[in-house]
Each structure stands twice: as C-alpha cells, then as structure tokens.
Design a protein around this motif. Structure first.
Motif, PDB file in Angstrom:
ATOM      1  N   PRO A  72    -118.861 -11.639 -44.464  1.00  8.55           N
ATOM      2  CA  PRO A  72    -118.762 -10.261 -44.984  1.00  8.55           C
ATOM      3  C   PRO A  72    -119.913  -9.867 -45.912  1.00  8.55           C
ATOM      4  CG  PRO A  72    -116.652 -11.389 -45.165  1.00  8.55           C
ATOM      5  CD  PRO A  72    -117.664 -12.426 -44.770  1.00  8.55           C
ATOM      6  N   SER A  73    -120.393 -10.824 -46.730  1.00  9.77           N
ATOM      7  CA  SER A  73    -121.480 -10.505 -47.651  1.00  9.77           C
ATOM      8  C   SER A  73    -122.756 -10.150 -46.905  1.00  9.77           C
ATOM      9  CB  SER A  73    -121.744 -11.687 -48.595  1.00  9.77           C
ATOM     10  OG  SER A  73    -120.628 -11.930 -49.416  1.00  9.77           O
ATOM     11  N   VAL A  74    -123.075 -10.945 -45.875  1.00 10.60           N
ATOM     12  CA  VAL A  74    -124.261 -10.675 -45.061  1.00 10.60           C
ATOM     13  C   VAL A  74    -124.114  -9.354 -44.326  1.00 10.60           C
ATOM     14  CG1 VAL A  74    -125.652 -11.482 -43.118  1.00 10.60           C
ATOM     15  CG2 VAL A  74    -124.806 -13.122 -44.809  1.00 10.60           C
ATOM     16  N   ALA A  75    -122.930  -9.099 -43.778  1.00  4.08           N
ATOM     17  CA  ALA A  75    -122.686  -7.854 -43.046  1.00  4.08           C
ATOM     18  C   ALA A  75    -122.850  -6.648 -43.959  1.00  4.08           C
ATOM     19  CB  ALA A  75    -121.289  -7.872 -42.443  1.00  4.08           C
ATOM     20  N   ARG A  76    -122.383  -6.787 -45.236  1.00  4.29           N
ATOM     21  CA  ARG A  76    -122.510  -5.671 -46.171  1.00  4.29           C
ATOM     22  C   ARG A  76    -123.982  -5.394 -46.493  1.00  4.29           C
ATOM     23  NH1 ARG A  76    -119.160  -5.939 -51.603  1.00  4.29           N
ATOM     24  NH2 ARG A  76    -117.586  -4.918 -50.304  1.00  4.29           N
ATOM     25  N   LYS A  77    -124.779  -6.467 -46.707  1.00  3.20           N
ATOM     26  CA  LYS A  77    -126.198  -6.288 -46.989  1.00  3.20           C
ATOM     27  C   LYS A  77    -126.904  -5.614 -45.818  1.00  3.20           C
ATOM     28  CE  LYS A  77    -126.664 -10.159 -50.214  1.00  3.20           C
ATOM     29  NZ  LYS A  77    -127.281 -11.488 -50.448  1.00  3.20           N
ATOM     30  N   SER A  78    -126.558  -6.016 -44.600  1.00  3.20           N
ATOM     31  CA  SER A  78    -127.172  -5.401 -43.411  1.00  3.20           C
ATOM     32  C   SER A  78    -126.812  -3.927 -43.319  1.00  3.20           C
ATOM     33  CB  SER A  78    -126.708  -6.134 -42.149  1.00  3.20           C
ATOM     34  OG  SER A  78    -127.118  -7.482 -42.175  1.00  3.20           O
ATOM     35  N   ALA A  79    -125.525  -3.607 -43.616  1.00  2.00           N
ATOM     36  CA  ALA A  79    -125.096  -2.211 -43.559  1.00  2.00           C
ATOM     37  C   ALA A  79    -125.809  -1.371 -44.615  1.00  2.00           C
ATOM     38  CB  ALA A  79    -123.579  -2.128 -43.747  1.00  2.00           C
ATOM     39  N   THR A  80    -125.996  -1.964 -45.804  1.00  2.00           N
ATOM     40  CA  THR A  80    -126.711  -1.254 -46.871  1.00  2.00           C
ATOM     41  C   THR A  80    -128.148  -0.981 -46.458  1.00  2.00           C
ATOM     42  OG1 THR A  80    -125.330  -2.307 -48.553  1.00  2.00           O
ATOM     43  CG2 THR A  80    -127.429  -1.369 -49.283  1.00  2.00           C
ATOM     44  N   LYS A  81    -128.788  -1.996 -45.844  1.00  2.00           N
ATOM     45  CA  LYS A  81    -130.164  -1.832 -45.385  1.00  2.00           C
ATOM     46  C   LYS A  81    -130.265  -0.724 -44.348  1.00  2.00           C
ATOM     47  CE  LYS A  81    -134.514  -3.146 -45.056  1.00  2.00           C
ATOM     48  NZ  LYS A  81    -135.458  -3.000 -46.186  1.00  2.00           N
ATOM     49  N   LEU A  82    -129.325  -0.679 -43.424  1.00  2.00           N
ATOM     50  CA  LEU A  82    -129.323   0.357 -42.394  1.00  2.00           C
ATOM     51  C   LEU A  82    -129.157   1.739 -43.012  1.00  2.00           C
ATOM     52  CD1 LEU A  82    -127.219  -1.292 -39.542  1.00  2.00           C
ATOM     53  CD2 LEU A  82    -129.652  -0.713 -39.480  1.00  2.00           C
ATOM     54  N   ARG A  83    -128.276   1.827 -44.031  1.00  2.00           N
ATOM     55  CA  ARG A  83    -128.085   3.121 -44.685  1.00  2.00           C
ATOM     56  C   ARG A  83    -129.357   3.570 -45.397  1.00  2.00           C
ATOM     57  NH1 ARG A  83    -123.044   0.872 -46.045  1.00  2.00           N
ATOM     58  NH2 ARG A  83    -123.776   0.342 -48.141  1.00  2.00           N
ATOM     59  N   GLN A  84    -130.065   2.609 -46.001  1.00  2.39           N
ATOM     60  CA  GLN A  84    -131.324   2.950 -46.664  1.00  2.39           C
ATOM     61  C   GLN A  84    -132.360   3.442 -45.659  1.00  2.39           C
ATOM     62  OE1 GLN A  84    -132.203  -0.737 -48.635  1.00  2.39           O
ATOM     63  NE2 GLN A  84    -131.038  -0.198 -50.488  1.00  2.39           N
ATOM     64  N   ILE A  85    -132.429   2.764 -44.506  1.00  3.21           N
ATOM     65  CA  ILE A  85    -133.374   3.167 -43.458  1.00  3.21           C
ATOM     66  C   ILE A  85    -133.044   4.565 -42.950  1.00  3.21           C
ATOM     67  CG2 ILE A  85    -134.164   2.684 -41.115  1.00  3.21           C
ATOM     68  CD1 ILE A  85    -133.893  -0.289 -41.773  1.00  3.21           C
ATOM     69  N   GLU A  86    -131.744   4.805 -42.724  1.00  7.88           N
ATOM     70  CA  GLU A  86    -131.329   6.112 -42.230  1.00  7.88           C
ATOM     71  C   GLU A  86    -131.620   7.201 -43.259  1.00  7.88           C
ATOM     72  OE1 GLU A  86    -130.293   7.104 -39.253  1.00  7.88           O
ATOM     73  OE2 GLU A  86    -130.805   5.066 -38.655  1.00  7.88           O
ATOM     74  N   ALA A  87    -131.430   6.881 -44.535  1.00 13.41           N
ATOM     75  CA  ALA A  87    -131.727   7.865 -45.587  1.00 13.41           C
ATOM     76  C   ALA A  87    -133.209   8.190 -45.604  1.00 13.41           C
ATOM     77  CB  ALA A  87    -131.281   7.328 -46.942  1.00 13.41           C
ATOM     78  N   ALA A  88    -134.044   7.149 -45.426  1.00 11.88           N
ATOM     79  CA  ALA A  88    -135.493   7.367 -45.390  1.00 11.88           C
ATOM     80  C   ALA A  88    -135.882   8.208 -44.184  1.00 11.88           C
ATOM     81  CB  ALA A  88    -136.222   6.030 -45.363  1.00 11.88           C
ATOM     82  N   ARG A  89    -135.235   7.955 -43.061  1.00 12.39           N
ATOM     83  CA  ARG A  89    -135.545   8.698 -41.839  1.00 12.39           C
ATOM     84  C   ARG A  89    -135.134  10.166 -41.965  1.00 12.39           C
ATOM     85  NH1 ARG A  89    -136.187   5.406 -37.130  1.00 12.39           N
ATOM     86  NH2 ARG A  89    -135.181   6.959 -35.841  1.00 12.39           N
TER      87      ARG A  89
END
Length: 402
Positions: A72-89
C-alpha cells in the motif's frame, strides 16, 4: 496508541490534534539479501472518516492486498506521483512557455530574443495560450502557418521555435506528442530563395563616404563592417577585450557568436588602425561602438535608413556586406572558398559538412591572415578609385600566396 483487540495490526494513534487509524504490516517476499522486509505503518483515515467497524473493514481489505504481494505504501507514492504529473500537464501552454523562456539560454542575446519572441507570437497566433499542451492540435499549428503563407521565413521561425518548445514539453512529461512533427511535408514552409545582392567597388566607395556623413559611432561601425565581415550583432556587441591589437585579430567567445562557436578573425593593418581609435583609453569591458551612456546599438532601422540615404543605396543591408566579401574575393581569384567561408564563421556550409568535417579540423590561420590582408587591400583600392583593380591590375597579393 490504542491497539485493536479484534484485528491484528490495526491501531488508533491519538495525538494533540487528531486520531488516525494505522495498519502495521510486513510486505510479502524477501529482500535481495534473503531477509524479510521490515514492518511498515500505513495511515488510511481518522476517527472522522472511519468508525471502528469501518476501520476494521478497510484494514482487512488492505491485508488481503498485502497477501497478494501488493504494498500500500508503494502504491500510494505511485498514485501521488501520477497526480503530480497530471497537475503539471494541466498547466496552460502560456505558463509553461514563460517558464521555458525564463530558462532559455541558447546562443547570443539576440538569438534568445528572436527565439523566445517567435515562440510567444506563435502561441498568440494559434490562440492556445489558455489550453493544456495535450489539447494543442495539428490544425492549430496549420492555422498559424497559414497566416504567414506569403512570408515563408517568418513561418519557419515560428514553427522552429514552437517545435523546440514542444520537444521540451514532451521530454518534461507535460505532453505526449509534438504536434509540429505531424505537419505534412507539403504544409511546411519552404526555405526562402537565396539572396544574391552584393556591392560593387563603386558602391563600397559610396558607403565609405556615407560613414563620414552619419554620427561618429555609426560611421566607425560602418567602416569596421566594410573591413571585417562579421555579423551585424557580433560587431555591435563587441567589447574592447575582443580586440587584440598586438595580435592583429578579433576574438569572440562561443557566447558571442551566432552559431555558438568561438571565432577569431585576423585584422589588416588598416583595420588595426581603425579599431585602435575605438579602443584607446577605454576599459576592456567597454563597448567598441557605444551609443550615449555606453549603451549598445539598438536603433537599427534608424541607422539603416541613415546609411541608405547617405550612400544613395536604397536596398542597403548589413548581410550584403558578408556576401560582397566572399563574392569579390572569388571574382578576383584570391584564395579559396573554404578560407573565405571559414572567415564568415559558417558551421553548416558545403565546405565544412559531411565526411570532410569529421577529418578536417585545421584552423587555416595563415591563409586567413593572407586573405584578410588581401581584402584590406581591395577595400582601400575601392575607396580610392571606385574599382577593385587599378587599370586591370590587381593591387592585392597574388593567388599563389594564399
């Protein structure tokens, strides 16, 4: 810390301001050294989001995922990274362009101004400043190009700047594709027809006379351009440190040339005398051709009009002087095109590209010195007589010495 009595690993951590549900677990599998992974803590809610029964249900779901090999910890970090990328996009094209422009430092100051100006204008003409990068379509780029169908050079500048910007966006993860790359070949603006204008000896004489009729700084600048076929901006931004009178040469760093290559140009004796008057008594950082207040030349249109009026050459242009240099030397049978081309500091010319460029790295300095001496002789002959030769006899060094 209050441990749950019904579900192992679930606990409630109570602090001064909050109370959070936490699941303690050990990831499945083994580490590279064969040991079991250390225990981890995963916070998934608080007393406002989950009642105790709801917390047990959520914790049970997490434990099932852990048994299946998920963390779950790794999955949460990946989801956070994706949200950051989407926000940048989701950042607008204009905002990304301004950030790109702020860090753009390729070439000389003039090149940077030209590149960034072309990018801003392209975005404005497409009307996509408010849009996100992935929403820019091929049709938007085509629309911008159609506005300059009668000005292919302008269209090429706009497209080039836009294409380099979108390459940056793709590399940074702000866009998936570069819409400029998908413009059909038939729609891409064609290169402008090569310009063929150069000056005769009589026109060169008139330009020398015109230098006496305009302001002193502009006049000295015009004379220097006749003797030294530099690019207009390179000469205008020249500092006293670029002039080595003892070595009889001009020296420009990679940051001071259009193509980003360091460059040296020999000076004829007449050119040395001309530059000597411009650098004597000045600091090394001072401009050789300053306007009032040590400002670099900026009134290009005014200067151009002054030279045209004083010389009676209505189509006068600075770049024509570089073409005059190469054409006249060739017409007079002086030296080789390779040496003349090297003195123009061309990087991507026929004489310095392909296989030959990979093997021939000679500086050609002795031949450059001879050619600039010959060019100085030609200029002085043109000034005195309005001809490149006197009674059909060349007054410059013969071909065999170059």
């Amino acid at each position: 810390i209050v441990k749950d009595t019904e579900l192992r690993g679930l606990r409630l951590e109570i602090g001064p301001l909050s109370a959070s549900w936490v699941l303690e677990y050990r990831p499945q599998g083994l580490l590279e050294d064969g040991r079991r992974p250390s225990s981890k803590s995963y916070k998934f809610g608080d007393v406002h989001s989950h009642t105790p029964p709801e917390a047990r249900v959520e914790a049970s779901k997490l434990k099932n995922l852990i048994k299946d090999g998920q963390d779950p910890s790794v999955a949460r970090k990946s989801a956070t990274k994706l949200r950051q990328i989407e926000a940048a996009r989701r950042t607008s094209v204009s905002a990304l362009a301004e950030a790109y422009i702020a860090s753009y430092n390729v070439g000389t100051a003039k090149n940077i101004t030209t590149e960034t100006g072309a990018l801003r204008l392209a975005i404005t003409e497409m009307g996509v400043g408010w849009a996100e990068p992935q929403d820019v379509l091929i049709s938007d780029v085509s629309k911008m190009l159609s506005l300059h169908s009668d000005r292919p050079s302008t269209a090429r500048h706009r497209l080039g700047a836009l294409e380099r910007f979108f390459d940056h966006l793709v590399e940074a993860g702000h866009a998936d594709i570069n819409p400029c790359e998908r413009i059909a070949k038939r729609q891409r603006p064609k290169p402008s027809r090569p310009r063929t204008r150069y000056y005769s000896a009589e026109e060169t004489q008139r330009l020398w006379v015109a230098a006496q009729q305009i302001t002193a700084t502009y006049g000295n600048y015009l004379r220097a351009m006749l003797y030294c076929p530099l690019r207009a901006s390179e000469m205008a931004n020249m500092r006293c440190s670029n002039v080595e009178l003892d070595n009889k040469r001009l020296v420009l760093s990679a940051l001071e040339t259009k193509n980003g290559d360091p460059f040296s140009m020999p000076l004829s004796d007449a050119a040395v005398t001309l530059f000597q008057s411009g650098v004597t008594g000045k600091a090394s950082t001072d401009l050789v051709f300053p306007l009032a207040g040590e400002k670099p030349m900026t009134s290009w249109k005014s200067l151009l009009n002054s030279v045209r009026k004083a010389s009676d050459i209505p189509d006068f242009g600075w770049h024509h002087m570089r073409r005059t240099f190469m054409t006249t030397l060739a017409d007079q049978g002086i030296g080789s095109a390779d040496v003349a081309d090297a003195l123009l500091n061309h990087r991507q010319s026929a004489s310095r590209s392909g296989v030959r460029a990979a093997y021939d790295h000679s500086a050609l300095w002795p031949r450059k010195v001879d050619m600039m001496r010959a060019w100085g002789d030609l200029i002085e002959t043109a000034i005195d007589t309005g001809c490149w030769t006197v009674k059909g006899v060349q007054t410059v060094i013969p071909l065999g010495k170059i």
